[in-house]
Design an enzyme around this catalytic site. Structure first.
Site, PDB file in Angstrom:
ATOM      1  CG  ASP A  64      -8.745 -15.922  71.304  1.00 51.94           C
ATOM      2  OD1 ASP A  64      -8.023 -16.930  71.082  1.00 51.94           O
ATOM      3  OD2 ASP A  64      -9.990 -15.922  71.212  1.00 51.94           O
ATOM      4  CG  ASN A 110      -7.751 -20.517  69.507  1.00 50.54           C
ATOM      5  OD1 ASN A 110      -8.004 -19.580  70.274  1.00 50.54           O
ATOM      6  ND2 ASN A 110      -7.508 -21.739  69.935  1.00 50.54           N
ATOM      7  CG  ASP A 122      -9.842 -20.267  72.973  1.00 51.89           C
ATOM      8  OD1 ASP A 122      -9.428 -19.082  72.905  1.00 51.89           O
ATOM      9  OD2 ASP A 122      -9.167 -21.193  73.469  1.00 51.89           O
ATOM     10  CG  ASP A 182      -4.019 -17.987  71.606  1.00 50.27           C
ATOM     11  OD1 ASP A 182      -3.273 -17.301  70.890  1.00 50.27           O
ATOM     12  OD2 ASP A 182      -5.254 -18.151  71.365  1.00 50.27           O
ATOM     13  CG  ASP A 223       5.360 -15.539  86.844  1.00 51.32           C
ATOM     14  OD1 ASP A 223       5.675 -15.790  88.017  1.00 51.32           O
ATOM     15  OD2 ASP A 223       4.726 -14.527  86.498  1.00 51.32           O
ATOM     16  CG  ASP A 225       4.033 -16.334  92.271  1.00 56.16           C
ATOM     17  OD1 ASP A 225       3.547 -15.241  91.950  1.00 56.16           O
ATOM     18  OD2 ASP A 225       3.413 -17.195  92.926  1.00 56.16           O
ATOM     19  CD  GLU A 284       4.359 -11.479  94.117  1.00 53.91           C
ATOM     20  OE1 GLU A 284       3.271 -10.889  94.059  1.00 53.91           O
ATOM     21  OE2 GLU A 284       4.438 -12.725  94.162  1.00 53.91           O
ATOM     22  CG  HIS A 340      -0.426 -10.381  87.273  1.00 49.23           C
ATOM     23  ND1 HIS A 340       0.862 -10.027  87.593  1.00 49.23           N
ATOM     24  CD2 HIS A 340      -0.684 -11.510  87.971  1.00 49.23           C
ATOM     25  CE1 HIS A 340       1.362 -10.914  88.446  1.00 49.23           C
ATOM     26  NE2 HIS A 340       0.448 -11.819  88.691  1.00 49.23           N
ATOM     27  CG  ASP A 341      -0.919 -10.051  91.463  1.00 50.93           C
ATOM     28  OD1 ASP A 341      -1.739 -10.811  90.918  1.00 50.93           O
ATOM     29  OD2 ASP A 341       0.224 -10.411  91.810  1.00 50.93           O
TER      30      ASP A 341
HETATM   31  C1  GLC Z   1       1.625 -13.821  93.182  1.00 55.72           C
HETATM   32  C2  GLC Z   1       1.035 -13.616  91.810  1.00 55.72           C
HETATM   33  C3  GLC Z   1      -0.446 -13.685  91.922  1.00 55.72           C
HETATM   34  C4  GLC Z   1      -0.818 -15.057  92.413  1.00 55.72           C
HETATM   35  C5  GLC Z   1      -0.092 -15.393  93.714  1.00 55.72           C
HETATM   36  C6  GLC Z   1      -0.161 -16.846  94.007  1.00 55.72           C
HETATM   37  O1  GLC Z   1       1.263 -12.829  94.060  1.00 55.72           O
HETATM   38  O2  GLC Z   1       1.505 -12.428  91.254  1.00 55.72           O
HETATM   39  O3  GLC Z   1      -1.089 -13.410  90.699  1.00 55.72           O
HETATM   40  O4  GLC Z   1      -2.184 -15.132  92.611  1.00 55.72           O
HETATM   41  O5  GLC Z   1       1.269 -15.074  93.661  1.00 55.72           O
HETATM   42  O6  GLC Z   1       0.640 -17.565  93.115  1.00 55.72           O
HETATM   43 CA    CA Z   2      -7.198 -18.711  72.276  1.00 54.12          CA
END
Ligand code: GLC
Ligand code: CA
Length: 559
Positions: free
Chosen positions: A21, A23, A25, A29, A98, A199, A256, A329-330
């Site tokens: 981050d 700034n 908040d 970013d 993405d 995605d 994915e 991230h999932d």
């Molecule tokens: C993919 C992404 C996930 C998202 C899902 C819906 O699995 O990696 O983070 O929630 O698609 O877009």
């Molecule tokens: Ca920020």
């Protein structure tokens, strides 16, 4: 084997909300990322994959896009992304964005039009159906819980949403939808980005009659996945997108692909079919839980894990290319999941890294992995932010499951394990923000952080740096053949790589026990050289029989 830049690369995934981050908040970013590009360069990264930064009401942290050609307010502006791209390129790094085109946000103008009336020109951009005997059009469950259909009273019909109800699925059968998407993709590629992570790339085509799914024990909806994963037109759509857009640029794509078998993946990435360059399959991610219900854990054996990597190598060799990842991230953090997040955190993080960087394919590093971040265990659901996790908690509470049981599953499996802020140093909030972070920092940040690793030449960070460097110096690591040895050993994962006259021997102790490695007698060599290892090793040590320490990893060159 044809050489390609993306086969020799190491990719670093950024989840912008949790990265840095700038700034105060509390939300990561684009300027924050710019500040940390030298850090990423220092690691040796060739490509950055940036999770969605487009305009979004953030029902699913940017995976619900309300405008594809705008930047999310919290993240910055179009100028910021242009600056980020320029700064990335200046460092000889490439950028993947993405691409989320299975669905949009319900606040996207197309959907606002679509829902407004049945004869609106955008009506057919989404998937609308009438109710069936007072119930939703079919029994599919949404991946984030509840039904996959939402009733909309304006037109007395339901729309399909495989994810949250704020993520209506686009109707890919409509050629106008596809054309609009291609135009948008071109617009980004013309800005100079270097490719896409796509995605849910195998969800776009749905079976024509949207049949009911089978009811699964422990799950109140039908499993629609056979009808929306790898649907009847999916190859056609990917080929069209490739032909009309991707093929015109020197880019890479990785899709994915949950629920993709090796046979299907071999089609998606087959060089002669011109669809995708790589996919993320889920076989490894599904190893430790119920096939559909990810919250239900299951014991797994090392031999199964080996079989997965070996099978995918065999199945794609000379046809396509593998992606190598153990978290994103999932998913929960890989050290907590496949290694040991406690006593042997450092050893096991290095051991797993050795695996990912010495297998054939392209390794993907998820932010924080490079210094061994681990899962988080907040006591209260209020500290969680992920929509999937929160929905799960609500459902289980309604069903009467005791809180401890539900939280236990969340601690093990929640996507927020990967989404706590990057731990840059030991200052308040781990140096992620000067304000209040959108999700709490993992309380272990004083012990586990970037600054600490950068000061210690024995750290996980420098181990990654060395692995990445080795990969650049030794093409065998990307392109060499792979042969599994000691197949049935439940402690050791070991294999040979070979390219021309060169050979590498990789030895990984996947356990917290001491264990003996016996070199198979048919592997001959005159000399050996240790390339990397996570323990101190005497150069003259005989490798015919080795006492491996907990999570020990070694890579030898054999002559
Ligand atoms: C993919 C992404 C996930 C998202 C899902 C819906 O699995 O990696 O983070 O929630 O698609 O877009
Ligand atoms: Ca920020």
């Amino acid at each position: 084997m044809e050489r390609k830049w993306w086969k020799e690369a190491v990719i670093y995934q950024i989840y912008p909300r949790s990265f840095k981050d700038s700034n105060g908040d509390g939300i990561g970013d684009l300027q924050g990322i710019i500040q940390k590009l030298d850090y990423i360069k220092n690691l040796g990264i060739d490509i950055i994959w940036l999770c969605p930064v487009y305009k979004s009401p953030n029902d699913d942290n940017g995976y619900d896009i309300s405008s594809y050609q705008d930047i999310m307010d919290e993240f910055g502006t179009m100028k910021d992304i242009e600056k980020l791209l320029a700064e990335i390129h200046r460092r000889d790094i490439k950028l993947l964005m993405d691409l989320v085109v299975n669905h949009t946000s319900d606040e996207h103008p197309w959907f606002i039009e679509s829902r407004s009336s049945q004869d609106n020109p955008y009506r057919d951009f989404y998937i609308w159906r009438k109710s069936k005997n007072g119930s939703p059009p079919n029994n599919w469950g949404s991946i984030f819980g509840g039904s996959a259909w939402e009733y909309d009273k304006t037109t007395d019909e339901y729309y399909l949403h495989l994810f949250s109800k704020k993520q209506p699925d686009l109707n890919w059968e409509n050629p106008q939808v596809r054309e609009k998407i291609y135009q948008m993709i071109k617009w980004w590629l013309d800005k100079g980005i270097d490719g896409f992570r796509i995605d849910t790339a195998n969800n776009f085509s749905k079976a024509p009659d949207l049949p009911d799914g089978k009811i699964i024990k422990g799950y109140k909806y039908g499993d629609g996945s056979p009808y929306f994963l790898n649907g009847p037109h999916i190859h056609e759509y990917l080929q069209e997108m490739n032909k009309k857009v991707f093929s015109k640029y020197d880019i890479m794509t990785v899709g994915e692909a949950p629920g993709t078998t090796l046979e299907l993946a071999a089609q998606y990435v087959n060089w002669d079919r011109h669809e995708l360059d790589m996919v993320f399959h889920f076989e490894l991610m599904d190893l430790d839980h119920h096939p559909i219900i990810k919250w239900q854990s299951r014991e797994w054996k090392l031999s199964e894990l080996k079989r997965i990597f070996t099978k995918w190598y065999e199945g794609l060799k000379e046809k396509g290319w593998n992606s190598l990842y153990m978290n994103n991230h999932d998913q929960p953090r890989m050290v907590s999941r496949f290694g040991d997040g406690k006593k042997y955190r450092i050893e096991s993080a290095k051991m797993l890294a050795t695996l990912l960087h010495t297998l054939p394919g392209t390794p993907y590093i998820y932010q924080g992995e490079e210094f061994g971040m681990i899962n988080v265990a907040f006591d209260n659901i209020e500290d969680y932010r992920d929509i999937e996790t929160i929905n799960f908690y609500r459902e289980k509470t309604k069903e009467g499951l005791p809180k401890e049981k539900t939280m236990e599953a969340i601690h093990r499996t929640s996507r927020d394990n990967a989404r706590t802020p990057m731990q840059w140093d030991d200052s308040p909030n781990a140096g992620f923000t000067a304000g209040t972070p959108w999700i709490k920092v993992n309380p272990n940040y004083r012990k586990i952080n970037v600054a600490k690793d950068l000061k210690d030449s024995n750290s996980i960070f420098y181990y990654y740096q060395k692995l990445i460097q080795l990969r650049k110096e030794n093409l065998i690591m990307a392109y060499g053949d792979y042969r599994l040895i000691l197949e049935d050993n439940e402690h050791i994962y070991s294999y040979l790589r070979s390219l021309g006259q060169e050979r590498l021997l990789i030895i990984l102790n996947f356990s917290a026990d001491q264990t003996i490695f016996n070199l198979p007698t048919n592997i001959n060599y005159q000399e050996k050289k240790l390339l990397i290892s996570n323990y101190h090793i005497e150069e003259k040590e005989d490798i015919k029989r080795i006492y491996l320490r907990p999570y020990e990893a070694r890579v030898y060159q054999l002559y």
